[in-house]
Design an enzyme around this catalytic site. Structure first.
Site, PDB file in Angstrom:
ATOM      1  N   ASP A 244      -1.494  97.722  38.006  1.00 43.33           N
ATOM      2  CA  ASP A 244      -1.511  96.730  39.071  1.00 43.33           C
ATOM      3  C   ASP A 244      -2.930  96.265  39.368  1.00 43.33           C
ATOM      4  O   ASP A 244      -3.872  97.045  39.287  1.00 43.33           O
ATOM      5  CB  ASP A 244      -0.892  97.382  40.333  1.00 43.33           C
ATOM      6  CG  ASP A 244      -0.702  96.399  41.447  1.00 43.33           C
ATOM      7  OD1 ASP A 244      -1.427  96.488  42.449  1.00 43.33           O
ATOM      8  OD2 ASP A 244       0.164  95.524  41.297  1.00 43.33           O
TER       9      ASP A 244
ATOM     10  N   GLU B 108      -1.149  93.442  35.040  1.00 43.55           N
ATOM     11  CA  GLU B 108      -0.763  92.500  36.088  1.00 43.55           C
ATOM     12  C   GLU B 108      -2.018  91.733  36.472  1.00 43.55           C
ATOM     13  O   GLU B 108      -2.879  92.255  37.172  1.00 43.55           O
ATOM     14  CB  GLU B 108      -0.189  93.245  37.304  1.00 43.55           C
ATOM     15  CG  GLU B 108       0.432  92.298  38.329  1.00 43.55           C
ATOM     16  CD  GLU B 108      -0.281  92.269  39.675  1.00 43.55           C
ATOM     17  OE1 GLU B 108      -1.288  92.994  39.831  1.00 43.55           O
ATOM     18  OE2 GLU B 108       0.170  91.527  40.561  1.00 43.55           O
TER      19      GLU B 108
END
Lengths: 235, 544, 437
Positions: B202, B244
Site C-alpha cells: 500500500d 498500489e
C-alpha cells in the site's frame, strides 16, 4: 327564214336548257358542299381558337414578337388570325372539292395540287413562327449579355443576330414551300458565305491585336485591366 | 499449490475484507472462520486468488490501514491459527492468498511510534520522520484533502512535527533508516513463511522523502523495493508483489523496472476513463490512456479493476473531465470524497444489467489481471450516509433472511448496517437467490470467468486497437501464440452498426465465444457488425 | 417453354425494382461516414472549393469554439466539397479530434469527427446545402451551423450562432456584420429593403453564407422543397430564409463582427443577381398569400453586441456605374418596354439622358422599378432570366446615386438613408399589389 331562226333558236335554247339541266345537279351539289364546308370550317375555326386560347398562343406569339408585327400591320391578334386562316383554308378546300365535283376538265389536277400544297404551307408557317420566337429570344439574350458586359454597340449585335436568324428561317420556309428554291438557296449561300469570309478577314488581319488579347485573357487569367478595378460590391 | 511462477498473470483476483464477508462466531463482525466457510462459493465463482484487506490489530481509524501490530490478527477476526487454517483451505481449493502490507506508515498506536515519540533519544526515534517545523517538503501534495490540512502533525508528547502522507494518526515510517527496512522485510518473511502468496504494498510511492521534490516516486523508493524483490526472489520465488501507486502510466512504468521490482501494479488512470467513455458513449478516453500506457516486461502484469474499497479516484484526469464525472456520476455532492466518488459499481451504473455486463466484459478482456470487488458480482449497492468510504464496505449479502445471511448476531451489533433499500437491499440482492437463478448477474459472472479462463489470450496476449469510424465502438484484437481473439464493445445506449477493417485476418471464421456460433468469414470488404445497446462480442478467429 | 417464361418473369421483376429505387443524391461513402458519426447534437456544415490556404485555421477556430462553449455536446464537422484539387477535404479529415490519429487534445472530452463528401459541381451550392440538411436530419442534430471558409471564422462565432438555437429555442440565426462603408450594396439597396417590405421582418442579411438553424427547420425544408430546377441547385439562401419566415419559425440575428470585403469582378453582377434577386422573385409566387397581407415591418431579436468600429470605405468607380446605367437604358429600351410601365420608362429615359455625369435615380422611382420588375417576373412577360439580367444596369444606376448621396456621410447617417429607403419600399407596397394583378 324566220322559222329557221326560231327553230334554231329554240333548238339552241333547248340544248342550253338540257345542258343546264344536266349541269344543275352538279351545281346544287357544289352549293351543298360549299354550305357544309362553311359549317365545318366555322366549327374548325371555333375549335382551333379554343385550343390556341388554352395554350396561350397569344402570349407565345408576343414573346416571338409576332404580335407586335401584326399590331403594326393593323392585323388582328395571332389567335384570331390563325383561326381565321384555318376557317378560310378549310372553306376553300371544301369549295374546291365541290368544284371538282362539277367535272370541269383540268380542275381535278389543280385541286389536287392545292391539297398537296396545304401541309407544306402549314410546315412553313410553323417554321416561321418558331423562327421568330428563337430570333427574338436569342437577340434579346445577346443584347442583355452585351449590355451587362459593357460591350459597345450592343444593339447592333442584337439586331444582326436577329437578322441572321430571320434570314435563315425564311430561307427554310421558302424551301419548304418550294418557291424559287434554287434562287433562295443560292442567295442565302452567297450572303452567308460573304459574311463569314468578311468576318474572318476582318478578325484575322484587322483584329490581330484584339485576337491576341482575347486569347490571352481566355487562357492566361491575367489582370483584366481598368475595366474591373473598383467594381461595386454587392454582398 | 503447484509451482507456477507467473500465476498472477492468469489469476482472477477477488478483493475482500474479512470483516465484511461472513461472521462465523455471531459477534456481528466477519472473521476468518467465516471466510473459510465461504471458500466454496468463491471457488464456484471461478476466482483464483483472494486479496485480503488489512486484518492486523488496529484502532480501525482507517479501516485497518493503520496497523498497530504487524505479526498478529485483529482479535475481532480471529487469531493466527484461524488464519493459517483459512490459508490451507484456500490452497486446497487452488486459491492463492494475497495480503496487504502497509510499509509506508503505521498507526500512532503502534508500539514503535509510542516509543519513538516518547523521547528524542529513544532507539525507535529515527524510525519515523520528525522535524522541528512543518516547513520541510513543502511541494508535497495532500492526499486526504477533505480531512487533512497538512502533511505534518504536531505531536504534543514529543513537541515536534511528524510526517504523515495520510491521516494524522498514521505517521510515516522513515525508510532511510536501515533498521526500518530490515524490520519490514522481517515482517514480510513472517507471512511468507506461513504460505501467503503475495503482498499488495500500500501507498508505495511515498516511502522516501527528499527536499526540493514532491516526495513521490523517488529513485530511493525504487531502491527500497528492488531490495525487497531481490530478497523475495531469492528466498521465496513465485511469490508476488503488487504495487498500489495512483500515478500516470508513464510514472508507473519505473515500478516494473526491468522486471526486478514489482510483478504487478494497478492501472489507476484507466478505471475512471472506462466510466467516462461509457457516459460519453465515446471510446476516446479509453483508447487514449491505453495508447499512453507503456510496454512492461514480459513477467509483469497490470491489475485492472472497476471499483474497490476506496473512492473512484479522479486524481488522474483533467479538470474538465473531473467536472464531467462529478456531474454525471455524483450529482449528489455527498457522494464526492477526496477528488473521487464513493459509490459501488452497481449504483454508479444505475443498476443497469447491460452496463454492468459491458464493464465486466471490458475488465475481463483488456490486458491485465482483473480484480472483482466483493459484492460486485451480485450487484450490491452502497450507503453514502456512512462516513468516509464505509458506504462501499457493508456486510456481504448472502440471503434474504436474518442479517442477509451475514451473521446470526443482533442487527444492531453488526460492524456496519446492512443495505436495506428495496432495490439493493439484501432481500432483493443476495448470493443465494442469484445462485438459484441461471440468468442472474452472479451466474453470468461465473460464465464470463469461465470463458476468460478457457484461453490464455486474455491474460497473456498482446493488444492492438482497431479504430473504426464509429467512435462509439471500442474494438481490439488480442493475440497470444497461435490464438487470436477479436473483442468488440458498444459503449452506446443505442444500437450501433460498425464496419471493421479486418483485412489482415482475411479467411478467418469468427466464432462467438459464449454461444460458440459461427459468424461470417472475413473477406475483402469491411466487416459489418451490428450491436445492441451496451452489447459486446468476443470472437475467436479460426482458420479452417 | 418454361425457361423462357421464367426468364421473362425475372426481367419484369427487375424492371419494377429499378423503378422503386431512385438515385439517391447521398453517395454510399457519405452514408457510411455518417453511420460512423451517429446521433449528434451539433452539426457544423462547411462547404468548400479549393480553400486549402485558409481551411486549417477555419477548422481550428471551429474546434476551439466547440470545445470552449459546447464541451459536452456531441458535435461533428461535415465538409461538402465541390471538387477541390488542392487537398482541402484531406486537410479537414486529418484535423478531426479523435483517437485514430494519435494526437493529443487535452481539453477535448470526446471525439469531434470530421466527415467529407463531394457534392459534384462547385457552382451547385443548393445541392451542397441539401447534403448538409440530409446529414443533419439523418444524425438527428438539434442545431446545425453552416460556415463559409472564406469568412474570417473566430471561435466566438460558434456560441454566437448556436446558443440561440441550442439554448433558447430559436430556429434560424442569421448573421449581422459590421461592414466597410459601401460594402454589400446589393443587400442594402435591394435585397434587404425588398425582403423587409414583403415579409415584414427586418432581416439585415437575407442572403447569408454563415448562419445556423434548428433540426426542426432543416428537416421541414428538406422534405417540402423540390431540388430539381437549375436555380434550386445553384442557390438556396433566399429560399431558406423565406421558408423560415413564412413557416413562422423563430428567427434572430447574431453579431459576428467585421465582414471582410470580397473582391468582385463586374461580370459577377448578373450571376449574383440571379442567385439573390432572381430567387427572391421566384419565391414571391408561391408565398403570395403570406406577403400580400403584410404591412410594415418588425425588428427581429439581436443577440450579441456589435463592436463599434469605423472602417475604411470600399473604393468604387462611380463614373463607370453611371455610364453603364445610361448605356443600359438606351440599349435595352425594347426589353424595358415589355417590363416597365410607360411612366416609369419615360422617367428612366429622362434621367438617363439628362445629367451627363451623375444621373440621379430617386428612391421612389427605384422602388417602383423594382416592383414592376417583380410583377413582370410574376407574369413572365418575357423569359424570366432575361428579366433578372435586365435589372443589372438599373441597379448600377441606383447604386451610383446612393454613392453620390452618401459620399460624405458617416456610417450612422448612411444607415439612416437605408432605413428611409426601406420605409419607401414599405410605403409603396400597395403599388406592387396593383401591378401584380
Amino acid at each position: 327564214m324566220r322559222e329557221i331562226i326560231v327553230s334554231e333558236l329554240t333548238g339552241a335554247i333547248q340544248e342550253l336548257a338540257r345542258d343546264f339541266a344536266r349541269f344543275l345537279p352538279r351545281l346544287i351539289v357544289l352549293v351543298i358542299i360549299a354550305l357544309a364546308g362553311l359549317l365545318i370550317a366555322w366549327l374548325l375555326k371555333y375549335i382551333v381558337r379554343s385550343v390556341l386560347r388554352l395554350i396561350k398562343f397569344d402570349k407565345l406569339s408576343e414573346n416571338a414578337g409576332a404580335s407586335q408585327l401584326l399590331a403594326k400591320a393593323a392585323l388582328p391578334s395571332s389567335t384570331e388570325l390563325v383561326s381565321r386562316l384555318v376557317f378560310w383554308l378549310a372553306w376553300l378546300g371544301f369549295i374546291l372539292l365541290g368544284v371538282s365535283a362539277l367535272g370541269i376538265l383540268g380542275m381535278d389536277e389543280q385541286v389536287a395540287r392545292f391539297f398537296y400544297f396545304l401541309p407544306r404551307l402549314f410546315v412553313a408557317l410553323f417554321i416561321v413562327f418558331f423562327g421568330l420566337l428563337a430570333a427574338s429570344f436569342f437577340s434579346r439574350a445577346a443584347l442583355l449579355a452585351a449590355v451587362n458586359a459593357n460591350y459597345p454597340s450592343a444593339r447592333l449585335l442584337s439586331a444582326s443576330i436577329r437578322v441572321v436568324i430571320m434570314v435563315f428561317v425564311f430561307s427554310m420556309a421558302t424551301e419548304e414551300l418550294g418557291i424559287a428554291e434554287q434562287t433562295v438557296l443560292l442567295a442565302f449561300g452567297i450572303a452567308f458565305g460573304a459574311i463569314m469570309l468578311g468576318l474572318a478577314i476582318a478578325f484575322g488581319i484587322g483584329g490581330q491585336e484584339l485576337a491576341r488579347r482575347f486569347l490571352e485573357k481566355r487562357f492566361a487569367h491575367e489582370n483584366r485591366g481598368e475595366e474591373n478595378e473598383d467594381e461595386l460590391s454587392t454582398l | 499449490m503447484e509451482e507456477q511462477p507467473l500465476w498472477y498473470k492468469d489469476a482472477i483476483i477477488y478483493q475482500v475484507h474479512v470483516r465484511s464477508f461472513y461472521d462465523a462466531n455471531g459477534d456481528g463482525i466477519g472473521d476468518f472462520q467465516g471466510l473459510e466457510q465461504k471458500l466454496e462459493y468463491l471457488q464456484e465463482l471461478g476466482i483464483t486468488a483472494i486479496w485480503l484487506m488489512p486484518f492486523f490489530p488496529s484502532p480501525l481509524r482507517d479501516d485497518g490501514y493503520d496497523i498497530a501490530d504487524y505479526r498478529s490478527v485483529n482479535p475481532s477476526y480471529g487469531n493466527l491459527d484461524d488464519f493459517k487454517k483459512f490459508l490451507k483451505s484456500a490452497h486446497d481449493r487452488e486459491i492463492r492468498v494475497i495480503i496487504e502490507m502497509v510499509l509506508n506508515h503505521t498507526s500512532d498506536q503502534h508500539p514503535w511510534f509510542q516509543q519513538s515519540r516518547s523521547s528524542r533519544d529513544n532507539p525507535y526515534r529515527e524510525w519515523y520522520v520528525w522535524n522541528e517545523t512543518d516547513a520541510r517538503y513543502k511541494e508535497t501534495r495532500i492526499i486526504f484533502i477533505d480531512t487533512e490540512l497538512s502533511n505534518w502533525a504536531w505531536d504534543p508528547v514529543s513537541k515536534a512535527y511528524y510526517w504523515h502522507r495520510f491521516f494524522s494518526h498514521q505517521p510515516d515510517l522513515n525508510f532511510d533508516n536501515p533498521a526500518v527496512r530490515e524490520e519490514m522485510w522481517d515482517v514480510m518473511k513472517f507471512w511468507l513463511e506461513m504460505g501467503v502468496d503475495g503482498f499488495r504494498l500500500d501507498a508505495i510511492p511515498y516511502l522516501i522523502e527528499r527536499d526540493g521534490t514532491n516526495c513521490e516516486n523517488l529513485p530511493e523508493t525504487h531502491d527500497v523495493i528492488k531490495d525487497l524483490r531481490r530478497r523475495l526472489d531469492t528466498v521465496f520465488p513465485g511469490r508476488m508483489l503488487l504495487a498500489e501507486a495512483n500515478q500516470w502510466p508513464a510514472d508507473l512504468r519505473p515500478y516494473f523496472a526491468d522486471g526486478d521490482e514489482f510483478h504487478m501494479a494497478f492501472h489507476f488512470p484507466l478505471m475512471p476513463r472506462m466510466f467516462m467513455g461509457l457516459k460519453l458513449e465515446d471510446r476516446k478516453p479509453i483508447t487514449e490512456i491505453l495508447q499512453q500506457t507503456p510496454e512492461i516486461p514480459a513477467n509483469c502484469q497490470w491489475c485492472l479493476f472497476l471499483r474497490n474499497h476506496d473512492e473512484l479516484t479522479l486524481e488522474m484526469v483533467t479538470d474538465i473531465e473531473r467536472d464531467y464525472m462529478y456531474d454525471m456520476y455524483a450529482g449528489d455532492k455527498a457522494m464526492r470524497l477526496n477528488l473521487g466518488i464513493r459509490r459501488r459499481l452497481s449504483p454508479l451504473l444505475e443498476n443497469d444489467r447491460r452496463r454492468i455486463e459491458l464493464m465486466n466484459g471490458m475488465l475481463m478482456s483488456l490486458p491485465g489481471t482483473p480484480i472483482i470487488y466483493y459484492g460486485d458480482e451480485i450487484g450490491m449497492g452502497d450507503n453514502i450516509k456512512l462516513g468516509d468510504r464505509n458506504g462501499v464496505r457493508t456486510p456481504m449479502q448472502w440471503s434474504g433472511g436474518w442479517n442477509g445471511g451475514f451473521s446470526t448476531a443482533d442487527p444492531e451489533t453488526l460492524y456496519a448496517p446492512l443495505i436495506l433499500n428495496p432495490v439493493y437491499g439484501y432481500p432483493a440482492t443476495n448470493a443465494m437467490s442469484q445462485r438459484r437463478t441461471p440468468h442472474s448477474l452472479l451466474s453470468w459472472m461465473r460464465r464470463i470467468i469461465t470463458v476468460r479462463r478457457s484461453t490464455k489470450v486474455f491474460s497473456n496476449g498482446s493488444i492492438e486497437f482497431l479504430y473504426p469510424a464509429n467512435h462509439r465502438i471500442l474494438a481490439y484484437v488480442r493475440r497470444f501464440e497461435k490464438e487470436t481473439v477479436l473483442i468488440v464493445n458498444n459503449l452506446s445506449s443505442a444500437a450501433q452498426a460498425v464496419e471493421l477493417d479486418l483485412k489482415r485476418f482475411k479467411g478467418n471464421i469468427l466464432v462467438e465465444m459464449f454461444g460458440k456460433n459461427i459468424f461470417p468469414r472475413i473477406g475483402d470488404l469491411p466487416y459489418l457488425l451490428t450491436l445492441g445497446p451496451y452489447q459486446f462480442y468476443w470472437f475467436r478467429l479460426r482458420r479452417i | 417453354m418454361p425457361e423462357e417464361i421464367a426468364v421473362a418473369d425475372r426481367s419484369t421483376t427487375v424492371r419494377a425494382e429499378i423503378k422503386l429505387t431512385e438515385e439517391s443524391f447521398l453517395s454510399d461513402d457519405c452514408v457510411r461516414q455518417l453511420m460512423g458519426v451517429g446521433e449528434i447534437d451539433i452539426l457544423i456544415g462547411l462547404p468548400t472549393h479549393n480553400n486549402a490556404k485558409t481551411i486549417a485555421s477555419s477548422v481550428a477556430a471551429i474546434q476551439d469554439g466547440i470545445l470552449r462553449w459546447f464541451p459536452r455536446e456531441r458535435a461533428a464537422i461535415l465538409n461538402v466539397d465541390g471538387g477541390s484539387r488542392d487537398g482541402t477535404p484531406d486537410l479537414i479529415l486529418n484535423a478531426a479530434i479523435d483517437d485514430i490519429r494519435g494526437r493529443k487534445f487535452r481539453n477535448a472530452l470526446r471525439t469531434l469527427p470530421s466527415v467529407s463528401t463531394k457534392y459534384g459541381n462547385s457552382a451547385e451550392r443548393g445541392t451542397a446545402f441539401r447534403t448538409i440538411l440530409a446529414a443533419a436530419d439523418l444524425l438527428s442534430a438539434k442545431a446545425c451551423v453552416v460556415l463559409s471558409p472564406e469568412s474570417n471564422i473566430t471561435p466566438e462565432w460558434l456560441p454566437a450562432l448556436l446558443s440561440p438555437i441550442y439554448r433558447e429555442n430559436f430556429d434560424l440565426v442569421l448573421p449581422s456584420y459590421i461592414r466597410q462603408k459601401f460594402d454589400g450594396l446589393l443587400v442594402s439597396n435591394l435585397l434587404y429593403p425588398l425582403a423587409r417590405a414583403l415579409y415584414g421582418l427586418r432581416i439585415h442579411e437575407p442572403y447569408a453564407t454563415d448562419f445556423s438553424f434548428s433540426g426542426r427547420l432543416g428537416s421541414q425544408f428538406l422534405t417540402q422543397n423540390t431540388w430539381n430546377s437549375d436555380i434550386d441547385r445553384a442557390a438556396f439562401e433566399v429560399r431558406f430564409s423565406t421558408a423560415a419566415i413564412t413557416g413562422a419559425y423563430k428567427i434572430c440575428q447574431s453579431s459576428l463582427g467585421v465582414k471582410p470585403h470580397v473582391e468582385r469582378k463586374s461580370a459577377d453582377l448578373v450571376p449574383v443577381l440571379r442567385q439573390t434577386i432572381g430567387e427572391l422573385f421566384c419565391v414571391m409566387d408561391p408565398t403570395f398569400a403570406w406577403w400580400s397581407g403584410k404591412n410594415g415591418s418588425e425588428p427581429i431579436p439581436v443577440s450579441g453586441v456589435a463592436p463599434q468600429v469605423e472602417l475604411e470605405p470600399v473604393r468604387i468607380n462611380r463614373k463607370r456605374l453611371g455610364k453603364m446605367f445610361q448605356t443600359g437604358v438606351a440599349e435595352l429600351q425594347s426589353v424595358f418596354q415589355a417590363i416597365l410601365s410607360p411612366n416609369t420608362m419615360a422617367e428612366l429615359q429622362h434621367i438617363a439622358q439628362t445629367n451627363e455625369d451623375d444621373p440621379f435615380y430617386p428612391s421612389e422611382l427605384w422602388v417602383k422599378t423594382v416592383y414592376e420588375f417583380a410583377a413582370a417576373y410574376h407574369k413572365s412577360v418575357i423569359n424570366r432570366d432575361h428579366i433578372v439580367q435586365a435589372l443589372a444596369p438599373l441597379f448600377r444606376g441606383r447604386v451610383q446615386t446612393f454613392l453620390l448621396e452618401n459620399k460624405n456621410s458617416s456610417s450612422a447617417e448612411m444607415e439612416n438613408n437605408v432605413e428611409n429607403l426601406c420605409l419607401e419600399f414599405e410605403r409603396l407596397k400597395p403599388y406592387l399589389l396593383e401591378m401584380w394583378k
